[in-house]
Design an enzyme around this catalytic site. Structure first.
Site, PDB file in Angstrom:
ATOM      1  N   TRP A  10       4.694  38.746 111.044  1.00 14.21           N
ATOM      2  CA  TRP A  10       5.659  37.855 110.364  1.00 14.21           C
ATOM      3  C   TRP A  10       5.437  36.389 110.726  1.00 14.21           C
ATOM      4  CZ3 TRP A  10      10.322  37.642 107.536  1.00 14.21           C
ATOM      5  CH2 TRP A  10      11.123  36.524 107.778  1.00 14.21           C
ATOM      6  N   ASP A  51       8.946  29.278 109.626  1.00 15.21           N
ATOM      7  CA  ASP A  51       8.753  27.818 109.548  1.00 15.21           C
ATOM      8  C   ASP A  51       7.405  27.284 110.043  1.00 15.21           C
ATOM      9  OD1 ASP A  51      11.428  28.438 109.392  1.00 15.21           O
ATOM     10  OD2 ASP A  51      12.031  27.154 111.037  1.00 15.21           O
ATOM     11  N   GLN A  67       6.262  29.623 113.280  1.00 19.31           N
ATOM     12  CA  GLN A  67       7.118  30.640 113.881  1.00 19.31           C
ATOM     13  C   GLN A  67       6.464  31.988 113.630  1.00 19.31           C
ATOM     14  OE1 GLN A  67      10.810  30.046 115.292  1.00 19.31           O
ATOM     15  NE2 GLN A  67       9.096  28.789 115.968  1.00 19.31           N
ATOM     16  N   PHE A 113      11.673  28.601 119.332  1.00 21.77           N
ATOM     17  CA  PHE A 113      12.032  28.289 117.947  1.00 21.77           C
ATOM     18  C   PHE A 113      11.290  27.026 117.489  1.00 21.77           C
ATOM     19  CE2 PHE A 113      16.334  30.559 116.953  1.00 21.77           C
ATOM     20  CZ  PHE A 113      15.767  31.782 117.255  1.00 21.77           C
ATOM     21  N   SER A 114      11.639  26.617 116.270  1.00 24.01           N
ATOM     22  CA  SER A 114      10.838  25.571 115.605  1.00 24.01           C
ATOM     23  C   SER A 114      10.806  24.241 116.343  1.00 24.01           C
ATOM     24  CB  SER A 114      11.380  25.349 114.195  1.00 24.01           C
ATOM     25  OG  SER A 114      10.956  26.420 113.394  1.00 24.01           O
ATOM     26  N   ASP A 155      15.246  22.653 116.487  1.00 23.08           N
ATOM     27  CA  ASP A 155      14.188  22.212 115.571  1.00 23.08           C
ATOM     28  C   ASP A 155      13.853  20.718 115.700  1.00 23.08           C
ATOM     29  OD1 ASP A 155      14.597  24.823 114.780  1.00 23.08           O
ATOM     30  OD2 ASP A 155      15.715  24.297 112.976  1.00 23.08           O
ATOM     31  N   GLU A 198      19.152  22.793 109.540  1.00 24.75           N
ATOM     32  CA  GLU A 198      17.968  23.214 110.283  1.00 24.75           C
ATOM     33  C   GLU A 198      16.793  22.284 109.936  1.00 24.75           C
ATOM     34  OE1 GLU A 198      18.490  27.866 111.016  1.00 24.75           O
ATOM     35  OE2 GLU A 198      17.746  27.494 109.013  1.00 24.75           O
ATOM     36  N   TRP A 246      15.187  32.640 103.347  1.00 24.35           N
ATOM     37  CA  TRP A 246      15.871  33.720 104.072  1.00 24.35           C
ATOM     38  C   TRP A 246      16.543  34.706 103.124  1.00 24.35           C
ATOM     39  CZ3 TRP A 246      14.422  34.691 108.753  1.00 24.35           C
ATOM     40  CH2 TRP A 246      13.901  33.651 109.527  1.00 24.35           C
TER      41      TRP A 246
HETATM   42  C1  FRU Z   1      14.700  28.034 110.112  1.00 23.10           C
HETATM   43  C2  FRU Z   1      14.993  28.600 111.473  1.00 23.10           C
HETATM   44  C3  FRU Z   1      15.046  27.501 112.509  1.00 23.10           C
HETATM   45  C4  FRU Z   1      14.721  28.196 113.777  1.00 23.10           C
HETATM   46  C5  FRU Z   1      13.699  29.208 113.311  1.00 23.10           C
HETATM   47  C6  FRU Z   1      13.722  30.496 114.064  1.00 23.10           C
HETATM   48  O1  FRU Z   1      14.063  28.885 109.243  1.00 23.10           O
HETATM   49  O2  FRU Z   1      16.192  29.341 111.438  1.00 23.10           O
HETATM   50  O3  FRU Z   1      16.266  26.802 112.552  1.00 23.10           O
HETATM   51  O4  FRU Z   1      14.182  27.343 114.733  1.00 23.10           O
HETATM   52  O5  FRU Z   1      13.971  29.458 111.952  1.00 23.10           O
HETATM   53  O6  FRU Z   1      12.644  31.293 113.737  1.00 23.10           O
END
Ligand code: FRU
Length: 494
Positions: free
Chosen positions: A36, A39, A55, A98-99, A168, A224, A307
């Site tokens: 998978w 971002d 990600q 995370f991002s 992020d 985000e 999403w």
């Molecule tokens: C956006 C998000 C970010 C986060 C990441 C987690 O798509 O929700 O805010 O850092 O994905 O995978």
């Protein structure tokens, strides 16, 4: 030092990635080695090459503990895979890296800033998630998390803001002031989104500067993946809000992408928003991030998923999620324009073109077909009153087709993949407005599983994934009434 979590992820990717045949992947869009991705992260120019992280959950085609995968390119079309760069292997990022973003430091190192996710046991016995900002520094291949991590925590957000939704970071280096800035997504006390601005002399010690902008419940909840940059005399703030409300044809419900454009006063750090619009009107686009090139272009990449739709996957998928083709950004008449990076033209081959073809009933043109291509269609009025509707059919065969329908009276475009062969009851259609009138330009960039549309030289873009069998590659044109079209189609030598 390579942690056991990072080594395990690298070994896993190394072992299984090559079982996926090249022809089962997109030809020129970035995917993960296996599993998978979401971002784009750390999109940056480092020592003359463009780096992209993402990600990544290699072990599954669904979201899981986030790692950072890594690729690089010289031209945004051909990408080279590099070792996975970050794994969730510290207390402060155990629940995910995370991002975040990346920048080249003045002394030639590659500095990554990302969100570390941790869960802390509360007095009531529940675990509460916290998000902090962390730094890793590397040489373009391997990265070390710094001992000062986390460098920004919930203690660094304005009072009343969320310490849980704080993520992020997008950083840049200001060469005049010789310091770093970073924008970070957050929530204000009303629960809706905000972008916080931070400053640092050394990339490690950060101070809060201001709240650059906030949703105030107008453009969704949590904001985000912010990005903030100057472009053609304006300043642009990108956010990807969760829980957007529908607003006419401009914004749809759920996770959206929003371009806020305005004036930025660098002394007072105030951002005066002048206009707001969607970044990409299609079904599959989220979390865009930009970088600039040595020749002065601002290039955007984004996750080619959303999403709302990403939990339905083709059967037997071994990779899931890809990035859009990087796009060149500009501003014209107060709008964000986006076109495919010009490097794509270096791969053009076998041009087939037609001029002044009269279209009413469904028309196919010799040689105009394919699933990996770059095609431009110009539509004009035909005889008499011209046309009432124009329709472009893509990836057509048997019962499958993805359509683009344009109404010249209203400017309404409907992009519909209901019959693309993906049998899930998910959102399959989006409608949005472009400039009304009998003249329309559409550029279509297709790869095996995707369609990216650019209208009127980039005034609007719309992206969707399709999982249509590759042999269904017909293209046809239809008009209610009479339209004249020019078509120029290139295959891509990849
Ligand atoms: C956006 C998000 C970010 C986060 C990441 C987690 O798509 O929700 O805010 O850092 O994905 O995978």
């Amino acid at each position: 030092m390579t942690s056991k979590e990072l080594q395990k992820a690298r070994d896993y990717e190394g072992k299984y990635m090559d079982f996926i045949p090249q022809q089962e992947r997109p030809a020129f869009h970035v995917t993960g080695g296996i599993g998978w991705i979401n971002d784009p992260n750390g999109f940056s120019c480092y020592q003359g090459e463009y780096h992209l992280f993402y990600q990544y959950h290699p072990y599954d085609t669904n979201w899981g503990p986030m790692h950072w995968g890594h690729v690089k390119t010289k031209d945004f079309i051909r990408w080279e895979r590099l070792p996975i760069s970050l794994a969730p292997d510290m207390d402060y990022d155990k629940y995910g890296c995370f991002s975040g973003s990346a920048v080249e430091t003045p002394d030639g190192r590659h500095l990554l800033m990302y969100t570390g996710v941790q869960k802390i046991l509360q007095e009531d016995g529940n675990y509460q998630e916290f998000q902090t900002q962390c730094i890793a520094i590397g040489d373009g291949v391997t990265y070390e998390k710094v001992s000062q991590n986390p460098v920004l925590t919930g203690a660094d957000v304005p009072e009343g803001n969320s310490a849980k939704d704080f993520r992020d970071p997008k950083l840049w280096y200001d060469s005049e002031e010789k310091c770093y800035y970073s924008v970070v997504g957050n929530r204000t006390a009303d629960g809706s989104g905000a972008v916080l601005l931070y400053r640092s002399e050394d990339g490690i010690n950060w101070q809060f500067v201001t709240t650059l902008d906030a949703s105030q419940n107008q453009y969704g909840k949590m904001w985000e993946c912010p990005d903030f940059f100057p472009l053609d005399g304006e300043h642009v703030l990108f956010v990807s809000p969760q829980e957007m409300k529908q607003m006419g044809y401009e914004f749809h419900i759920g996770n959206g992408t929003v371009c806020l454009m305005g004036d930025y006063n660098k002394e007072s750090h105030s951002f005066d928003r002048k206009c707001v619009h969607t970044i990409d009107y299609g079904l599959d686009f989220y979390a865009p991030q930009t970088t600039n090139t040595p020749d002065g272009r601002r290039i955007m990449i984004g996750w080619m998923q959303n999403w709302a739709t990403c939990r339905s996957q083709p059967e037997n998928a071994r990779w899931f999620g890809e990035m859009v083709l990087p796009r060149e950004l500009s501003i014209r008449d107060g709008r964000l324009y986006q076109v495919p990076v010009r490097e794509l033209e270096n791969y053009h081959k076998d041009c087939i073109s037609y001029q002044n073809i009269c279209v009413s009933k469904e028309t196919q043109l010799d040689g105009i077909r394919g699933r990996i291509l770059d095609m431009s269609v110009t539509v004009r009025p035909g005889e008499g009153r011209g046309y009432e509707k124009f329709k472009l059919n893509l990836a057509k065969g048997d019962d499958n087709v993805t359509t683009v329908i344009y109404d010249p009276h209203t400017g309404l475009v409907t992009f519909d993949r209901t019959d693309c062969g993906f049998n899930y009851d998910i959102i399959n259609e989006r409608s949005f407005l472009v400039k009304a009138g009998q003249e329309l330009k559409i550029r279509v960039v297709m790869d095996r599983y995707s369609i990216e549309l650019f209208f009127n030289d980039g005034a609007a873009a719309a992206t969707a994934m399709i999982y249509t069998p590759q042999e269904h590659d017909a293209i046809s044109f239809e008009a209610e009434g009479s339209a004249l079209i020019d078509v120029e189609k290139y295959d891509l030598a990849l």
